[in-house]
Scaffold this active site. Sequence first.
Site, PDB file in Angstrom:
ATOM      1  N   ARG A  65      15.308  -2.573   3.014  1.00 34.16           N
ATOM      2  CA  ARG A  65      15.089  -3.315   4.248  1.00 34.16           C
ATOM      3  C   ARG A  65      15.965  -4.563   4.292  1.00 34.16           C
ATOM      4  O   ARG A  65      16.461  -5.019   3.253  1.00 34.16           O
ATOM      5  CB  ARG A  65      13.614  -3.745   4.340  1.00 34.16           C
ATOM      6  CG  ARG A  65      12.634  -2.609   4.074  1.00 34.16           C
ATOM      7  CD  ARG A  65      11.364  -3.146   3.411  1.00 34.16           C
ATOM      8  NE  ARG A  65      10.525  -2.051   2.899  1.00 34.16           N
ATOM      9  CZ  ARG A  65       9.493  -1.527   3.542  1.00 34.16           C
ATOM     10  NH1 ARG A  65       9.135  -2.001   4.708  1.00 34.16           N
ATOM     11  NH2 ARG A  65       8.808  -0.546   3.014  1.00 34.16           N
ATOM     12  N   ASP A  85      11.288  -7.196   7.568  1.00 36.49           N
ATOM     13  CA  ASP A  85      10.908  -6.291   6.486  1.00 36.49           C
ATOM     14  C   ASP A  85      10.621  -4.881   7.009  1.00 36.49           C
ATOM     15  O   ASP A  85      10.378  -3.968   6.215  1.00 36.49           O
ATOM     16  CB  ASP A  85       9.680  -6.827   5.733  1.00 36.49           C
ATOM     17  CG  ASP A  85       8.491  -7.055   6.651  1.00 36.49           C
ATOM     18  OD1 ASP A  85       8.602  -7.934   7.510  1.00 36.49           O
ATOM     19  OD2 ASP A  85       7.469  -6.357   6.519  1.00 36.49           O
ATOM     20  N   ASN A  86      10.669  -4.690   8.339  1.00 35.36           N
ATOM     21  CA  ASN A  86      10.479  -3.366   8.928  1.00 35.36           C
ATOM     22  C   ASN A  86      11.780  -2.778   9.469  1.00 35.36           C
ATOM     23  O   ASN A  86      11.742  -1.761  10.162  1.00 35.36           O
ATOM     24  CB  ASN A  86       9.457  -3.420  10.062  1.00 35.36           C
ATOM     25  CG  ASN A  86       8.029  -3.507   9.549  1.00 35.36           C
ATOM     26  OD1 ASN A  86       7.754  -3.150   8.418  1.00 35.36           O
ATOM     27  ND2 ASN A  86       7.126  -3.991  10.383  1.00 35.36           N
ATOM     28  N   ARG A 132       6.215   9.932   3.639  1.00 36.96           N
ATOM     29  CA  ARG A 132       7.302  10.031   4.613  1.00 36.96           C
ATOM     30  C   ARG A 132       8.615  10.354   3.895  1.00 36.96           C
ATOM     31  O   ARG A 132       8.834   9.932   2.747  1.00 36.96           O
ATOM     32  CB  ARG A 132       7.441   8.745   5.430  1.00 36.96           C
ATOM     33  CG  ARG A 132       7.928   7.551   4.658  1.00 36.96           C
ATOM     34  CD  ARG A 132       8.363   6.404   5.578  1.00 36.96           C
ATOM     35  NE  ARG A 132       7.263   5.815   6.313  1.00 36.96           N
ATOM     36  CZ  ARG A 132       6.654   4.698   5.957  1.00 36.96           C
ATOM     37  NH1 ARG A 132       7.002   4.072   4.837  1.00 36.96           N
ATOM     38  NH2 ARG A 132       5.685   4.197   6.677  1.00 36.96           N
ATOM     39  N   GLY A 189      -5.012  -1.339  -0.121  1.00 34.50           N
ATOM     40  CA  GLY A 189      -3.963  -0.382  -0.439  1.00 34.50           C
ATOM     41  C   GLY A 189      -4.143   0.980   0.190  1.00 34.50           C
ATOM     42  O   GLY A 189      -3.451   1.928  -0.171  1.00 34.50           O
ATOM     43  N   ARG A 197       0.827  -1.203   0.000  1.00 34.87           N
ATOM     44  CA  ARG A 197       0.000   0.000   0.000  1.00 34.87           C
ATOM     45  C   ARG A 197       0.865   1.258   0.000  1.00 34.87           C
ATOM     46  O   ARG A 197       0.481   2.301   0.506  1.00 34.87           O
ATOM     47  CB  ARG A 197      -0.938   0.017   1.207  1.00 34.87           C
ATOM     48  CG  ARG A 197      -0.271  -0.091   2.558  1.00 34.87           C
ATOM     49  CD  ARG A 197      -1.293   0.139   3.657  1.00 34.87           C
ATOM     50  NE  ARG A 197      -0.724  -0.064   4.981  1.00 34.87           N
ATOM     51  CZ  ARG A 197      -1.337   0.289   6.110  1.00 34.87           C
ATOM     52  NH1 ARG A 197      -2.514   0.888   6.054  1.00 34.87           N
ATOM     53  NH2 ARG A 197      -0.782   0.066   7.279  1.00 34.87           N
TER      54      ARG A 197
END
Length: 458
Positions: free
Chosen positions: A182, A250-251, A175, A122, A89
């Site tokens: 990542r 993945d973060n 952002r 999304g 998304r």
Amino acid sequence: MASPPQPPIAGIADFLADPVKSADFPQTILRFRNDRAAASVGFDGLSDEDWLAHFGRFTPLPANLPQPLALRYHGHQFRTYNPDIGDGRGFTFAQLKDDKGRWLDLGTKGSGTTPYSRFGDGRLTLKGGVREILATEMLEALGVNTSKTFSLIETGEDLHRGDEPSPTRSSVLVRLSHGHIRIGSFQRLAMLDRPEELARLATYVLEHLYGEAPGDEPAVRLLDQVVRRTARLAASYMAAGFVHGVLNSDNINVTGESFDYGPWRFTPFWDPDFTAAYFDHHGLYSYGRQPQAIHWDVVQLAIALSKIAPIEALAPVLDAFPEIYEGAYAGAMLARLGVRPRGAEEDLALVQAIEQGLATRTVGIDRFFFDYSGGRRRPGPYDATYAEHFSGVEAALARYDGARMTDHPYWSDALPCSMHIEEVEAIWTAIDSQDDWAPLHNKVAAIRRMGEAHAWPN
């Protein structure tokens, strides 16, 4: 408007990402624009009309990416490997150089479906966008290396979610981040057995995100950087009393920058078992386990990099994480306290005394650091508590010099600036029930004032 050189991510997009299109939103109502962050990339003078065009309708920026890129990655989610993820998304909309010469990404959240959306819509709830503003502003004010919430635009759709009252309002967030690469980006290439692309990605990160030449051992150099940066990130979370909530691989950004805020919270008290996510049933990512969780994720990066470097060269770099973390943790605690370090052994003893006092849960984390800012306690309502439970802290601090001016008006306030769940919910309720944005904007101003009082180094 800035006209940067060709974005370097375009050179690796063939294996890293897919070109996508933004959703066509019914409305674009500007709710938050971060002119402080925008000034660092030359966009603070942008009109609201142009702002909405670029960050609500995603008209390409001049001399930048012609089309957004949804990044591909895998990752361990709560320690279970998942190959069916990616930017579901969001996308990378543009790359810009900031006033320090660093390449930064403008990335989105809630910008529409991509090939990795699976069954999601999304979209981003407006509440989710408001929460991300509060998280990033508070973390920046507390000295944590974090992405910046650049823009929040309400999009005029009704969203249905299973974990909050629905229908609820929608938004798209942008952002500003020091890259969106990542650990999971490397895991994907390793799982697909693509060593040449792994090496290209390592070189990209070294050259364009770290500003380093790749040298003879790019994978080893990359891991060394990630170990150091993520150890500092984990330390800063602990000093801030922050719980990210979802520290999946993945973060974790390989630049060591915190980003992607979902169920985050700040713990009011020193509680190692405090969790942020209602679905973290076993406390895997609880407050006290965050350093371990981040270290575990970095181990996964080392495993992926073993496709292009001998494990014998990677292992010693990886093994340095605990020691680097310990030093970074002491440094982060002393920095929040506002005192000058005196040496590893003495600093560790002070930090242990602080932990012992806070572990009694007789005073909150924010209150303690507020009352002892600069290393000398100011009189207040917790004097008896400090005398009973923090005598070791006071004895240790007598040998420390202050490293912060305490004449900023903030230090004379009755209460420290905090960000706990009750206030987050109150800010959202004002928006949801009355469309009253004043509490949010007032809180952002208060947080920034606190950040000025702390005077964190750039």
